[in-house]
Design a protein around this motif. Structure first.
Motif, PDB file in Angstrom:
ATOM      1  N   THR A  44       0.818  -1.213   0.000  1.00  0.00           N
ATOM      2  CA  THR A  44       0.000   0.000   0.000  1.00  0.00           C
ATOM      3  C   THR A  44       0.853   1.265   0.000  1.00  0.00           C
ATOM      4  O   THR A  44       0.366   2.343  -0.347  1.00  0.00           O
ATOM      5  CB  THR A  44      -0.925   0.027   1.238  1.00  0.00           C
ATOM      6  OG1 THR A  44      -0.139  -0.072   2.430  1.00  0.00           O
ATOM      7  CG2 THR A  44      -1.913  -1.123   1.189  1.00  0.00           C
ATOM      8  N   LEU A  45       2.116   1.146   0.387  1.00  0.00           N
ATOM      9  CA  LEU A  45       2.997   2.309   0.400  1.00  0.00           C
ATOM     10  C   LEU A  45       3.414   2.728  -1.002  1.00  0.00           C
ATOM     11  O   LEU A  45       3.694   3.907  -1.241  1.00  0.00           O
ATOM     12  CB  LEU A  45       4.244   2.027   1.246  1.00  0.00           C
ATOM     13  CG  LEU A  45       4.023   1.823   2.745  1.00  0.00           C
ATOM     14  CD1 LEU A  45       5.342   1.461   3.415  1.00  0.00           C
ATOM     15  CD2 LEU A  45       3.423   3.064   3.384  1.00  0.00           C
ATOM     16  N   VAL A  46       3.490   1.784  -1.928  1.00  0.00           N
ATOM     17  CA  VAL A  46       3.991   2.089  -3.275  1.00  0.00           C
ATOM     18  C   VAL A  46       2.999   1.751  -4.373  1.00  0.00           C
ATOM     19  O   VAL A  46       3.281   1.974  -5.550  1.00  0.00           O
ATOM     20  CB  VAL A  46       5.317   1.330  -3.538  1.00  0.00           C
ATOM     21  CG1 VAL A  46       6.400   1.791  -2.595  1.00  0.00           C
ATOM     22  CG2 VAL A  46       5.117  -0.182  -3.417  1.00  0.00           C
TER      23      VAL A  46
ATOM     24  N   ASN B 138       0.599   8.621  -5.548  1.00  0.00           N
ATOM     25  CA  ASN B 138      -0.588   7.760  -5.546  1.00  0.00           C
ATOM     26  C   ASN B 138      -1.750   8.426  -4.809  1.00  0.00           C
ATOM     27  O   ASN B 138      -2.905   8.347  -5.247  1.00  0.00           O
ATOM     28  CB  ASN B 138      -0.250   6.419  -4.891  1.00  0.00           C
ATOM     29  CG  ASN B 138       0.720   5.601  -5.718  1.00  0.00           C
ATOM     30  OD1 ASN B 138       0.854   5.818  -6.923  1.00  0.00           O
ATOM     31  ND2 ASN B 138       1.416   4.679  -5.098  1.00  0.00           N
ATOM     32  N   THR B 139      -1.453   9.074  -3.692  1.00  0.00           N
ATOM     33  CA  THR B 139      -2.507   9.740  -2.918  1.00  0.00           C
ATOM     34  C   THR B 139      -3.121  10.891  -3.699  1.00  0.00           C
ATOM     35  O   THR B 139      -4.344  11.093  -3.671  1.00  0.00           O
ATOM     36  CB  THR B 139      -1.940  10.246  -1.580  1.00  0.00           C
ATOM     37  OG1 THR B 139      -1.378   9.161  -0.854  1.00  0.00           O
ATOM     38  CG2 THR B 139      -3.028  10.889  -0.740  1.00  0.00           C
TER      39      THR B 139
ATOM     40  N   SER C 282       0.097   3.805 -10.550  1.00  0.00           N
ATOM     41  CA  SER C 282       1.122   3.290  -9.634  1.00  0.00           C
ATOM     42  C   SER C 282       2.415   2.983 -10.369  1.00  0.00           C
ATOM     43  O   SER C 282       3.511   3.277  -9.871  1.00  0.00           O
ATOM     44  CB  SER C 282       0.599   2.034  -8.936  1.00  0.00           C
ATOM     45  OG  SER C 282      -0.583   2.301  -8.210  1.00  0.00           O
TER      46      SER C 282
ATOM     47  N   THR D 246      -1.276   1.696  -5.595  1.00  0.00           N
ATOM     48  CA  THR D 246      -2.643   2.133  -5.355  1.00  0.00           C
ATOM     49  C   THR D 246      -3.618   1.001  -5.641  1.00  0.00           C
ATOM     50  O   THR D 246      -3.537   0.350  -6.691  1.00  0.00           O
ATOM     51  CB  THR D 246      -2.996   3.336  -6.256  1.00  0.00           C
ATOM     52  OG1 THR D 246      -2.137   4.424  -5.936  1.00  0.00           O
ATOM     53  CG2 THR D 246      -4.433   3.772  -6.049  1.00  0.00           C
TER      54      THR D 246
ATOM     55  N   THR E  55       6.540   8.278  -3.872  1.00  0.00           N
ATOM     56  CA  THR E  55       5.604   7.369  -4.527  1.00  0.00           C
ATOM     57  C   THR E  55       4.233   7.427  -3.879  1.00  0.00           C
ATOM     58  O   THR E  55       3.197   7.494  -4.568  1.00  0.00           O
ATOM     59  CB  THR E  55       6.141   5.924  -4.468  1.00  0.00           C
ATOM     60  OG1 THR E  55       7.458   5.883  -5.011  1.00  0.00           O
ATOM     61  CG2 THR E  55       5.260   4.987  -5.271  1.00  0.00           C
ATOM     62  N   LYS E  56       4.208   7.406  -2.551  1.00  0.00           N
ATOM     63  CA  LYS E  56       2.932   7.463  -1.833  1.00  0.00           C
ATOM     64  C   LYS E  56       2.212   8.779  -2.100  1.00  0.00           C
ATOM     65  O   LYS E  56       0.973   8.798  -2.264  1.00  0.00           O
ATOM     66  CB  LYS E  56       3.194   7.299  -0.334  1.00  0.00           C
ATOM     67  CG  LYS E  56       1.925   7.246   0.514  1.00  0.00           C
ATOM     68  CD  LYS E  56       1.063   6.040   0.153  1.00  0.00           C
ATOM     69  CE  LYS E  56      -0.143   5.933   1.071  1.00  0.00           C
ATOM     70  NZ  LYS E  56      -1.018   4.802   0.705  1.00  0.00           N
ATOM     71  N   THR E  57       2.965   9.875  -2.163  1.00  0.00           N
ATOM     72  CA  THR E  57       2.350  11.170  -2.447  1.00  0.00           C
ATOM     73  C   THR E  57       1.712  11.194  -3.820  1.00  0.00           C
ATOM     74  O   THR E  57       0.581  11.673  -3.991  1.00  0.00           O
ATOM     75  CB  THR E  57       3.403  12.292  -2.353  1.00  0.00           C
ATOM     76  OG1 THR E  57       3.957  12.321  -1.038  1.00  0.00           O
ATOM     77  CG2 THR E  57       2.802  13.642  -2.675  1.00  0.00           C
TER      78      THR E  57
END
Length: 420
Positions: free
Chosen positions: A63-65, A135-136, A94, A67, A131-133
């Motif tokens: 889930t960190l990298v 995707n978010t 992603s 979506t 990466t998380k940013t």
């Protein structure tokens, strides 16, 4: 004349209240609600078997990298086609974000390279956060229930992908060609520290200016001499001021001090000295260049001849000490080669830059079109969600008339969560 939305809603709710048994049979025929029927048939909430610990840890890391498609749509109205499109969009987004982060990794590494083990941890953390940013922001762009927030998310995705794409090519060059970057920095240092003739050039300019002034004085007195008649008594005086006496015409003036020279001979002396100084500067420069060539590379020359400069900018392995210098050289070199059309010298940096550009463009376009789909908008429609919840309440109310006690837990819908 068609009824108003409120009257139509009330009519639907009233109809479902009167035909609750039919609604129940319709729900029972839907396979996607099988797990809800299991929960309803159980005495309490149905507990699903827990996956192994390693699977849960792996899912948390994922889930960190990456979506999940389920985060790209609401729960008001969902159909299989929407679910499939959400999965495709999530995969595209992603993959693009992860690729961009990987190509930007060398910049992150050099940014924290001087911190040792802590630098490696910070590099990894920064990559995960980027990466998380991304995707978010992509998930935010799909939340049609908040238009301003969705627009902000889409703009954020575009800007972040633009920045990471622009650094992808230089990042790969930074990763694959540290010796080349070090050699280019060595050449810069040689031009700045070894071959720099700035002070000499300033001195030469001053000498040439003095020579020009002296030549102007000489020409002025010669003009005056030329203007005098042949029998003028002042001709001998002007000639002596310009060249000396007639008897000194064969004299060796090289041993005479500059201040004692006649004007024109002084101008010639100053001009000759300026020319000799210019030749000396060029000769010294050529000698240094020949010496550098004998060592074979700028780094070897600096290490042997100017170890003070070498130790300041390079380590024992000949690598650049400063990550700032390395990133500057990679960006500068990539931009120069790209602007010059020197494709053959770009190689892998150009390949990854193109891949990053294409995948980012596709991901942004896919995300923008997906967010405008009618079924995506319906999935976030709060009024539709409230209508659905009220519909299930009316069905439950029809199955259990008001004179029958109904537990509070049974009145709650199990068909998803409230959309955000």
């Amino acid at each position: 004349m068609s009824p108003s939305p409120k009257k139509l809603t009330d009519s639907i709710l009233k109809s479902q209240n009167q035909t609750s048994e039919q609604m129940l049979r319709w729900l029972e025929a839907k396979p996607e609600f099988a797990h809800l029927r299991e929960i309803a048939a159980s005495e309490g909430e149905l507990k699903q078997p827990q996956p192994p610990q390693w699977q849960r840890a792996l899912k948390s890391l994922k889930t960190l990298v990456w979506t999940e498609g389920s985060t790209l749509y609401g729960r008001s109205d969902v159909n299989p086609n929407l679910i499939q499109e959400a999965k495709t969009t999530a995969t595209t987004l992603s993959a693009a974000n992860l690729l961009n982060t990987l190509t930007a990794y060398p910049y992150l590494y050099y940014a924290f390279a001087g911190l040792g083990g802590l630098g490696a941890v910070l590099t990894l953390l920064m990559g995960v956060l980027l990466t998380k940013t991304g995707n978010t922001l992509g998930e935010t762009a799909c939340r049609n229930s908040h238009r301003g927030e969705a627009l902000t998310g889409l703009v954020g995705v575009v800007l972040l992908n633009l920045v990471l794409t622009l650094t992808s090519g230089p990042g790969i060059e930074l990763l694959l060609d540290p010796p080349g970057l070090a050699e280019r920095r060595g050449q810069e240092l040689i031009r700045e520290k070894v071959l720099d003739t700035h002070l000499q050039e300033q001195n030469l300019a001053q000498r040439q200016e003095r020579a020009n002034l002296a030549q102007a004085d000489c020409q002025a007195i010669l003009q005056d001499l030329k203007a005098l008649p042949a029998d003028s008594l002042n001709r001998d005086l002007l000639y002596q001021q310009a060249y000396g006496t007639w008897g000194e015409r064969n004299r060796d003036w090289s041993q005479v001090a500059l201040i004692n020279l006649p004007l024109c001979r002084k101008a010639a002396r100053i001009e000759q000295e300026a020319q000799l100084y210019a030749e000396q500067i060029q000769s010294e420069r050529e000698a240094k260049q020949a010496e550098i060539q004998r060592y074979g590379s700028s780094l070897l020359y600096l290490k042997a001849v100017r170890p003070d400069i070498y130790r300041t900018h390079f380590d024992e392995d000949g690598q650049l000490r400063s990550g700032l210098e390395a990133s500057r050289l990679s960006l500068q070199g990539f931009a120069q080669k790209l602007s010059a059309g020197d494709v053959s010298q770009l190689g892998f940096p150009l390949f990854f830059f193109t891949v990053s550009l294409v995948t980012s463009g596709i991901a942004i376009a896919k995300l923008a079109f997906y967010a405008q789909r009618q079924d995506v908008r319906r999935s976030w429609d709060l009024e539709l969600y409230q209508l659905r919840e009220e519909l299930f309440y009316q069905v439950l109310n029809g199955l259990h008339p008001p004179d029958e006690p109904v537990e509070q837990e049974q009145s709650a819908s199990h068909n998803g969560r409230v959309p955000h």
